[in-house]
Write an enzyme that holds these catalytic residues in place. Structure first.
Site, PDB file in Angstrom:
ATOM      1  N   ASN A   1       0.868  -1.181   0.000  1.00 38.10           N
ATOM      2  CA  ASN A   1       0.000   0.000   0.000  1.00 38.10           C
ATOM      3  C   ASN A   1       0.902   1.228   0.000  1.00 38.10           C
ATOM      4  O   ASN A   1       1.412   1.627   1.036  1.00 38.10           O
ATOM      5  CB  ASN A   1      -0.897  -0.036   1.260  1.00 38.10           C
ATOM      6  CG  ASN A   1      -1.783   1.206   1.368  1.00 38.10           C
ATOM      7  OD1 ASN A   1      -1.873   2.001   0.431  1.00 38.10           O
ATOM      8  ND2 ASN A   1      -2.432   1.363   2.513  1.00 38.10           N
TER       9      ASN A   1
ATOM     10  N   LYS B   1       0.129   4.190  -0.421  1.00 36.93           N
ATOM     11  CA  LYS B   1      -0.553   5.402   0.073  1.00 36.93           C
ATOM     12  C   LYS B   1      -0.279   6.568  -0.888  1.00 36.93           C
ATOM     13  O   LYS B   1      -0.262   6.349  -2.085  1.00 36.93           O
ATOM     14  CB  LYS B   1      -0.125   5.693   1.509  1.00 36.93           C
ATOM     15  CG  LYS B   1      -0.334   4.457   2.416  1.00 36.93           C
ATOM     16  CD  LYS B   1      -0.230   4.748   3.872  1.00 36.93           C
ATOM     17  CE  LYS B   1      -0.475   3.463   4.664  1.00 36.93           C
ATOM     18  NZ  LYS B   1      -0.451   3.652   6.098  1.00 36.93           N
TER      19      LYS B   1
ATOM     20  N   HIS C   1      -9.883   1.282   4.555  1.00 39.20           N
ATOM     21  CA  HIS C   1      -8.623   1.498   5.276  1.00 39.20           C
ATOM     22  C   HIS C   1      -8.865   2.522   6.389  1.00 39.20           C
ATOM     23  O   HIS C   1      -9.660   3.442   6.227  1.00 39.20           O
ATOM     24  CB  HIS C   1      -7.546   2.010   4.310  1.00 39.20           C
ATOM     25  CG  HIS C   1      -6.193   2.046   4.935  1.00 39.20           C
ATOM     26  ND1 HIS C   1      -5.792   3.082   5.755  1.00 39.20           N
ATOM     27  CD2 HIS C   1      -5.158   1.170   4.892  1.00 39.20           C
ATOM     28  CE1 HIS C   1      -4.560   2.824   6.189  1.00 39.20           C
ATOM     29  NE2 HIS C   1      -4.161   1.672   5.671  1.00 39.20           N
TER      30      HIS C   1
ATOM     31  N   GLU D   1      -7.295   4.962   7.335  1.00 39.81           N
ATOM     32  CA  GLU D   1      -7.068   6.366   6.963  1.00 39.81           C
ATOM     33  C   GLU D   1      -8.253   6.940   6.190  1.00 39.81           C
ATOM     34  O   GLU D   1      -8.448   8.153   6.142  1.00 39.81           O
ATOM     35  CB  GLU D   1      -5.746   6.483   6.188  1.00 39.81           C
ATOM     36  CG  GLU D   1      -4.558   6.362   7.131  1.00 39.81           C
ATOM     37  CD  GLU D   1      -3.290   5.798   6.504  1.00 39.81           C
ATOM     38  OE1 GLU D   1      -3.182   5.766   5.275  1.00 39.81           O
ATOM     39  OE2 GLU D   1      -2.410   5.372   7.290  1.00 39.81           O
TER      40      GLU D   1
ATOM     41  N   GLU E   1      -5.796  -4.554  10.768  1.00 43.50           N
ATOM     42  CA  GLU E   1      -4.819  -3.481  10.957  1.00 43.50           C
ATOM     43  C   GLU E   1      -5.164  -2.663  12.195  1.00 43.50           C
ATOM     44  O   GLU E   1      -5.929  -1.696  12.108  1.00 43.50           O
ATOM     45  CB  GLU E   1      -4.828  -2.539   9.752  1.00 43.50           C
ATOM     46  CG  GLU E   1      -4.485  -3.185   8.438  1.00 43.50           C
ATOM     47  CD  GLU E   1      -3.874  -2.179   7.471  1.00 43.50           C
ATOM     48  OE1 GLU E   1      -2.726  -2.350   7.098  1.00 43.50           O
ATOM     49  OE2 GLU E   1      -4.553  -1.197   7.115  1.00 43.50           O
TER      50      GLU E   1
ATOM     51  N   GLY F   1       2.052   2.708  10.886  1.00 42.43           N
ATOM     52  CA  GLY F   1       2.990   3.814  10.678  1.00 42.43           C
ATOM     53  C   GLY F   1       4.009   3.993  11.789  1.00 42.43           C
ATOM     54  O   GLY F   1       4.521   5.085  12.002  1.00 42.43           O
TER      55      GLY F   1
ATOM     56  N   SER G   1       2.918  -1.610  10.560  1.00 40.11           N
ATOM     57  CA  SER G   1       4.358  -1.622  10.808  1.00 40.11           C
ATOM     58  C   SER G   1       5.007  -2.983  10.598  1.00 40.11           C
ATOM     59  O   SER G   1       5.822  -3.430  11.409  1.00 40.11           O
ATOM     60  CB  SER G   1       4.663  -1.086  12.211  1.00 40.11           C
ATOM     61  OG  SER G   1       4.156   0.232  12.315  1.00 40.11           O
TER      62      SER G   1
HETATM   63  P1  PGA Z   1       2.352   0.757   7.764  1.00 46.31           P
HETATM   64  O1  PGA Z   1       0.930   0.921   7.065  1.00 46.31           O
HETATM   65  O2  PGA Z   1       2.961  -0.513   7.249  1.00 46.31           O
HETATM   66  O3  PGA Z   1       3.114   1.966   7.366  1.00 46.31           O
HETATM   67  O4  PGA Z   1       2.097   0.682   9.238  1.00 46.31           O
HETATM   68  C1  PGA Z   1       0.081  -0.174   6.892  1.00 46.31           C
HETATM   69  C2  PGA Z   1      -1.244   0.302   6.364  1.00 46.31           C
HETATM   70  O5  PGA Z   1      -1.710   1.368   6.799  1.00 46.31           O
HETATM   71  O6  PGA Z   1      -1.838  -0.344   5.488  1.00 46.31           O
END
Ligand code: PGA
Length: 252
Positions: A9, A11, A94, A96, A164, A170, A212
């Site tokens: 992903n 982003k 997601h 976000e 998640e 993050g 992460s």
């Molecule tokens: P991250 O993001 O690996 O940076 O924690 C995962 C995600 O939000 O899909």
């Protein structure tokens, strides 16, 4: 053994198409060595067509989509448009996006639309924080129930659940969920699915983890976490690190 899957992903990264191309070609080189792992690249929409993801043997993902085909929806990209350009997987709900107001009902409509177009919805769930009373467990069960509510029972195995936990996104490998807790959570998710769809169907739903995942924790998470793969954010922007994650998954 069932195939494993890792979704990158990206982003809202990288800034320029030239950088996206470099990242993609470095990632692709590593994926050539894999035997059992499907690799999905979910770039920003703008780069989806130019990268040639499918031409190169990888799967194309999208980070979001709106139901329908065309219409007066400023700023949106429809599931039909994604289908036409050869998208295989679409991330739905997601955290976000949920944090920008996307409810379970909206996620359910998106997941259904993706499913209807013959693509695979990757439905994200995850608690913001944990509490001693276990309220987060009922929160997760509700997210599962409502986000999947429009998918016909007989086809539930076509969905991927991405677990998640928001508090783990993050950060760093040290702050991510550990494999023992992840194993517990996947059992909980499987039980919830079993209650809704029966054991047989529930066992066929792939569960992946995101939050992460880095080269450091990937081997333990895939070995002991009871997951079929990962949704990788920041670590997928570094081809070398992402490659190490892919190798850990493929080695199992
Ligand atoms: P991250 O993001 O690996 O940076 O924690 C995962 C995600 O939000 O899909």
């Amino acid at each position: 053994m069932a195939k494993k899957i890792v979704i990158a992903n990206w982003k809202m990264n990288p800034l320029e198409f030239s950088k996206a191309k470099t990242l993609f070609s470095a990632t692709r080189t590593i994926t050539k060595l894999l035997k059992k792992t499907k690799v999905v690249i979910a770039p920003p929409f703008l780069f989806s067509q130019g990268l040639g993801v499918r031409k190169n043997g990888l799967f194309l993902g999208a980070q979001d989509a709106l139901w329908g085909s065309t219409g007066a929806f400023t700023g949106e990209i429809s599931v039909s448009m994604l289908k036409i350009i050869g998208t295989d997987y679409v991330i739905c709900g997601h955290s976000e996006r949920r944090s920008m107001g996307e409810s379970d009902a909206i996620v359910a409509k998106k997941a259904y639309a993706v499913y209807k177009e013959g693509m695979t919805p990757v439905v994200c769930i995850g608690e913001r924080e944990r509490d001693a009373n276990g309220t987060y467990l009922s929160f997760l069960a509700q997210q599962i129930r409502e986000s999947l509510s429009l998918i016909p029972k007989k086809d539930i195995a076509r969905i991927i659940i991405a677990y998640e936990p928001i508090w783990a996104i993050g950060k760093t490998a040290e702050e991510a969920m550990d494999s023992r807790k992840l194993h517990e959570m996947t059992i909980f998710i499987q039980k919830t699915l079993s209650g809704l769809y029966g054991r047989n169907s529930a066992d066929k739903v792939l569960i992946i983890y995101g939050g992460s995942v880095e080269p450091k924790n990937a081997p333990d998470l895939i070995k002991n976490g009871n997951v079929s793969g990962f949704l990788v954010g920041h670590a997928s922007l570094d081809a070398k690190g992402f490659g190490a994650i892919l190798k850990a998954v493929d080695a199992l």
